[in-house]
Scaffold this motif. Structure first.
Motif, short mmCIF file in Angstrom:
data_model
loop_
_atom_site.label_atom_id
_atom_site.label_comp_id
_atom_site.label_asym_id
_atom_site.label_seq_id
_atom_site.Cartn_x
_atom_site.Cartn_y
_atom_site.Cartn_z
N PRO A 297 0.84 -1.20 0.00
CA PRO A 297 0.00 0.00 0.00
C PRO A 297 0.87 1.25 0.00
O PRO A 297 1.92 1.28 0.65
CB PRO A 297 -0.79 -0.12 1.31
CG PRO A 297 -0.77 -1.59 1.63
CD PRO A 297 0.55 -2.09 1.14
N ASN B 181 1.01 5.75 -1.57
CA ASN B 181 0.30 6.99 -1.83
C ASN B 181 0.18 7.31 -3.31
O ASN B 181 -0.31 8.39 -3.66
CB ASN B 181 1.00 8.16 -1.13
CG ASN B 181 0.85 8.08 0.38
OD1 ASN B 181 -0.17 7.62 0.88
ND2 ASN B 181 1.87 8.48 1.10
N TYR C 9 -1.60 3.22 -4.20
CA TYR C 9 -2.74 3.99 -3.70
C TYR C 9 -4.04 3.19 -3.87
O TYR C 9 -4.92 3.23 -3.00
CB TYR C 9 -2.85 5.32 -4.45
CG TYR C 9 -4.09 6.09 -4.06
CD1 TYR C 9 -4.19 6.72 -2.84
CD2 TYR C 9 -5.19 6.15 -4.93
CE1 TYR C 9 -5.33 7.41 -2.46
CE2 TYR C 9 -6.34 6.83 -4.57
CZ TYR C 9 -6.40 7.46 -3.33
OH TYR C 9 -7.54 8.13 -2.97
N ARG D 200 -4.09 0.73 -1.06
CA ARG D 200 -4.36 1.42 0.22
C ARG D 200 -5.81 1.86 0.31
O ARG D 200 -6.44 1.75 1.36
CB ARG D 200 -3.42 2.62 0.36
CG ARG D 200 -3.68 3.45 1.62
CD ARG D 200 -2.55 4.42 1.88
NE ARG D 200 -1.40 3.74 2.47
CZ ARG D 200 -0.21 4.29 2.60
NH1 ARG D 200 0.01 5.52 2.15
NH2 ARG D 200 0.78 3.61 3.15
N ARG D 201 -6.36 2.32 -0.81
CA ARG D 201 -7.76 2.75 -0.81
C ARG D 201 -8.68 1.57 -0.52
O ARG D 201 -9.65 1.70 0.25
CB ARG D 201 -8.09 3.36 -2.17
CG ARG D 201 -9.50 3.92 -2.28
CD ARG D 201 -9.78 4.43 -3.67
NE ARG D 201 -11.17 4.87 -3.80
CZ ARG D 201 -11.83 4.92 -4.94
NH1 ARG D 201 -11.22 4.59 -6.07
NH2 ARG D 201 -13.08 5.33 -4.99
N ARG E 296 -8.30 0.65 3.19
CA ARG E 296 -8.94 1.63 4.09
C ARG E 296 -10.47 1.55 4.02
O ARG E 296 -11.14 1.79 5.02
CB ARG E 296 -8.44 3.04 3.75
CG ARG E 296 -6.99 3.25 4.16
CD ARG E 296 -6.50 4.66 3.93
NE ARG E 296 -5.23 4.88 4.60
CZ ARG E 296 -4.63 6.06 4.70
NH1 ARG E 296 -5.18 7.13 4.15
NH2 ARG E 296 -3.50 6.17 5.35
N GLU F 117 -0.79 -1.14 8.30
CA GLU F 117 -1.68 -0.22 7.59
C GLU F 117 -2.97 -0.01 8.37
O GLU F 117 -3.49 1.10 8.44
CB GLU F 117 -1.98 -0.76 6.20
CG GLU F 117 -0.87 -0.54 5.19
CD GLU F 117 -0.79 0.91 4.73
OE1 GLU F 117 -1.84 1.57 4.57
OE2 GLU F 117 0.33 1.40 4.55
N PHE G 140 -4.23 3.63 9.76
CA PHE G 140 -5.47 4.26 9.32
C PHE G 140 -6.50 4.38 10.44
O PHE G 140 -7.31 5.31 10.46
CB PHE G 140 -6.07 3.50 8.14
CG PHE G 140 -7.26 4.19 7.54
CD1 PHE G 140 -7.18 5.49 7.09
CD2 PHE G 140 -8.49 3.54 7.46
CE1 PHE G 140 -8.28 6.14 6.55
CE2 PHE G 140 -9.59 4.19 6.91
CZ PHE G 140 -9.49 5.49 6.46
#
Length: 873
Positions: A304, A306, A311, A314-315, A318, A367, A371
């Motif tokens: 993950p 940015n 991204y 990671r999205r 999250r 992660e 978050f």
């Protein structure tokens, strides 16, 4: 009932019996194709063969391919979990023919597998065929329809339009008609009421496509025309999750054993029950789907991040964390506990997730923890904003509030919109966009640069010769004056330059521009609009003169040592920590190097030492630079160079090789690793979840550091009387010091007890209160110790006051009362604050104990009298 594992294996075994070579799944994360971040179809790994760029090793191939889709017609991320059949990651079962069999075999074998092997009800199956496109001269695919007529009644063979039944790789390239196989999973009663044929391709969740047979027989040319392919291709793709649903008699993909082990584990961990509450069900489906995507992405070396693929992952992660937090009451890391269940289900078919179990779990947990901190704070702020909006009778949150969440707390905008939607609220997106643009404007203004027009001295383009020489004859092509942050300098473009312009983490060169009459300093070299610009605080008096461009060779050599060291350390870290280690950034200057890389936990001192030793062993081997400046990228990759995803590579690349270290790199390097001298790692740290950073020095800087350490050790030895074993002597000294401190503390406490007893013995009784007092020069800790000692030794009807001066001449007032006096209304804090006025100070504390300091020790007697009177009044 067949299990998911059995279904997957039966597909492979069936096509193995038809002469197909079974290949492993390609990675879900694509590293060598700039057009794709993720494998989104089974054909991706065969693209080169289909395009004719590579010969097929096997003419018949089959596999189970892991795929990821998060956007497009049927795969919007926000729909995943809301229904029963949208997914981010899915498996695609496929069989291919490269110039071998074609439509008849593809259709006959599909039917044989579905009906004869899997025993699906043929009355529930439908096939679509391409209806034709007269505008392109394409007629109906009667050939495919004819083959289907052997298996299906005419009412179950449906014409499909170009959108659904003509497959194209892109605007140009291989293409052709396709034939979809659909299955009707509705109840007999529903089927009797409505003909299944009318629901094909109508987005009915129970009348679904399970297999698409693509017949690539044309090539789309640039002008849009079609020509027949010399070697026709069969490309099929069957949705594994949907096939499992059909075979296991379920109405939802999530009710199959592809997902039920995960959902059961989620229910167990959360204490919630699946099937009782719609929101809880959605959350469980979201998490079950997303944890597969995240785990497989990490296994394919995509952590993950940015940007770009990182991204996306990671999205997705999250989004899952948010659902667990809100609907399953999971306020701590949670999803990483599902990895073992996932591996139990899929590890046999995809051993890469089992092999990287620890990595996957650690990355997910890190992660999640990161978050959750953001989420907790952001949701609280957003809830308050929603509450305030409703109080004002509004159903919209301002864009400014959303922007603060986004900009200050890192709270994703799409998450804000989702939470607002669930609360029946909306967002002023226009205002958010205004705030975003304002921020960009501020950033632009902060970096505002005023520059004059370029002054052209002579025509031409710059030639970089810095790989080979440190100085070169040159002339000025153009220049301009620049003002930035109230500082003026000049940008100069040269015809020939040995100066390396900052790029790829390597700083720009400095040096001089010399003519017969003067010497101008170049303090930096940048890259701007593809050209090297040399920065100087002044212009030569004669810009048309002949010059020699000469770099600061000492700085360049030091920089080269550090740059080559990053390559050696990269290779060493991969050897020590694993192949998941991948460069994520670097900074190379004359004084040090910084190297960022993907790794899931702190690198231990032992691991750092091992990597450092491996790198230094390659330094001592004095490996000569093996450089290839204009190598075709395919050859570079065959040579072993690692192409990092997201990097932009041309058709020709520069390869820098030192033994086993092979990298694509445009920077400058030492001619021989022996030039580095030594590599010393000086720090290791985390800069983001899953990203570590090491800093190191080389050459003379490393020597200076070792000299300093040696000097320090020598001085320590001298302090320890040159003991033969410094460490042993130091330990002994520390132990002796600790024993002395212990003895001193015991003496100190004994002294306080004696002083306390002495003070109590000298106490006066006033108004039925025992008043203990001390004055004089005292250490603050002693005064405090006596105060608490008095309260302990005389726990009732006792007051303590002290007016003392410390060794530095600073006055200190102290008041303490036993608990019974506090209950009667005496307040130490109030008394000490009032008395502190006499020493020009202030303070306070609790009703039972308070202190105050001041500036005027001459008022100490007056302050004591004030405290005494306050108690004795």
């Amino acid at each position: 009932m067949l299990t998911a594992k059995e279904i997957r294996e039966s597909f492979k075994e069936f096509f193995r019996s038809k002469g197909h070579h079974i290949v492993p799944s390609a990675p879900m994360v694509i590293k060598d194709d700039p057009t794709l971040m993720f494998t989104n179809a089974g054909m991706n790994q065969f693209k080169d063969i289909i395009l004719g760029n590579k010969a097929a090793k096997y003419q018949r191939v089959a596999d189970s391919q892991k795929c990821l889709r998060v956007s497009g017609k049927h795969n919007d991320l926000e729909e995943v979990g809301m229904d029963t059949y949208h997914h981010t990651m899915f498996e695609m079962l496929g069989n291919w023919s490269f110039g071998d069999y074609f439509k008849q075999e593809a259709i006959d074998w599909a039917w044989e597998y579905l009906v004869d092997v899997l025993k699906l009800d043929p009355a529930r199956l439908y096939a679509t065929v391409f209806e034709g496109a007269p505008d392109e001269g394409l007629s109906r695919d009667d050939e495919a329809a004819g083959y289907w007529e052997k298996h299906l009644p005419a009412s179950h063979i449906i014409n499909g339009n170009k959108h659904d039944n003509f497959w194209e790789m892109g605007d140009t390239g291989p293409c052709g008609p396709c034939s979809e196989i659909h299955i009707d999973l509705r109840s007999d009663e529903e089927r009797a009421q409505t003909d299944g044929a009318s629901l094909v391709n109508k987005d009915n969740p129970l009348v679904i496509e399970i297999w698409n047979l693509v017949f690539m027989q044309f090539n789309r040319k640039a002008d849009g025309s079609l020509e027949s392919l010399p070697a026709k291709v069969i490309d099929t793709g069957m949705g594994f999750e949907r096939l499992c649903m059909a075979l296991q008699g379920k109405k939802s993909n999530y009710d199959t054993d592809v997902f039920t082990p995960l959902i059961s584990r989620i229910a167990q961990l959360s204490g919630k029950e699946y099937g009782k509450d719609v929101k809880v069900d959605v959350a469980m489906r979201v998490i079950a789907d997303h944890v597969r995507t995240i785990a497989f992405s990490i296994a394919d070396s995509q952590l993950p991040g940015n940007a770009k693929a990182g991204y996306v992952i990671r999205r997705i992660l999250r989004r899952a964390v948010r659902y667990a937090y809100t609907f399953l009451d999971q306020k701590q890391a949670f999803m990483y506990k599902l990895v073992n269940t996932l591996i139990d289900s899929m590890g046999e078919a995809y051993p890469e997730i089992a092999a990287q179990r620890e990595l996957i779990m650690k990355v997910i947990k890190e992660e999640e923890d990161s978050f959750l901190r953001t989420l907790d704070k952001g949701i609280a702020i957003l809830d308050e904003a929603i509450k305030n909006a409703r109080k004002q009778g509004k159903n919209e949150i301002s864009g400014k509030e959303a922007f603060v969440l986004y900009d200050t707390y890192g709270f994703p905008l799409d998450l804000t919109e989702l939470i607002l939607k669930e609360n029946g609220m909306t967002l002023d997106k226009k205002e958010f966009d205004v705030e975003m643009e304002a921020q960009k404007t501020r950033a632009r203004n902060a970096a505002a640069v005023e520059a004059t027009d370029w002054v052209t001295v002579s025509e031409g383009e710059t030639e970089f010769v810095g790989y080979d020489v440190s100085s070169a004859p040159t002339r000025i092509l153009r220049y301009r004056k620049v003002t930035q942050k109230n500082k003026e300098f000049y940008q100069i473009v040269l015809s020939t330059t040995p100066f390396y312009a900052e790029m790829g983490g390597q700083v720009g060169d400095s040096g001089w521009l010399e003519s017969a009459d003067e010497k101008i300093e170049i303090y930096d070299t940048k890259r701007e609009n593809g050209q090297a610009v040399h920065l100087s605080k002044k212009l030569p008096a004669n810009v048309e003169a002949e010059f020699t461009a000469r770099i600061n060779e000492a700085n360049r050599r030091a920089t080269e040592c550090n740059h080559t060291a990053t390559h050696l350390l990269h290779a060493a870290l991969r050897e020590v920590l694993g192949s998941h280690v991948e460069q994520k950034g670097s900074y190379v200057s004359p004084g040090m190097l910084r190297f960022d890389f993907s790794h899931f936990q702190k690198v231990t001192p032992e691991e750092l030492r091992k990597a450092e030793r491996i790198a230094n062993a390659n330094v001592r081997k004095a490996i000569a630079l093996d450089e290839h400046r204009h190598m075709p990228i395919a050859e570079a990759l065959e040579m072993g160079a690692m192409a990092l995803f997201g990097e932009k590579y041309g058709e020709e690349v520069r390869v820098v090789r030192y033994g086993d270290s092979v990298e694509l790199c445009g920077g400058t390097h030492v001619p021989n690793t022996g030039n580095i001298g030594m590599i010393r790692i000086i720090s290791e740290s985390s800069i983001a979840a899953g990203i570590r950073r090491i800093e190191a020095v080389t050459g003379e800087v490393a020597e200076d550091m070792i000299d300093q350490l040696s000097d320090n050790m020598r001085e320590v030895g001298e302090l320890l009387h040159n003991a033969p074993d410094v460490l042993q002597a130091l330990r002994k000294s520390i132990e002796e010091n600790a024993e002395l401190r212990k003895q001193a503390e015991e003496y100190f406490q004994e002294r306080i007890r004696n002083l306390t007893a002495d003070a109590i013995a000298k106490a006066e009784t006033v108004n039925d209160i025992r008043l203990v007092s001390i004055t004089g020069v005292r250490m603050p800790d002693v005064v405090k110790g006596i105060a608490f000692g008095v309260r302990q030794q005389s726990p009732e009807k006792t007051a303590f006051i002290a007016a003392t001066v410390d060794m530095g001449g600073k006055p200190l007032l102290t008041v303490a009362f036993t608990d019974d006096l506090v209950k009667e209304g005496l307040n130490a804090s109030a008394i000490v604050r009032e008395a502190a006025k006499a020493i020009k100070g202030g303070g306070g504390g609790q009703p039972g104990f308070a202190q105050a300091g001041g500036k005027d020790k001459d008022g100490i007697a007056q302050a004591f009298q004030a405290m005494h009177q306050a108690i004795c009044k």
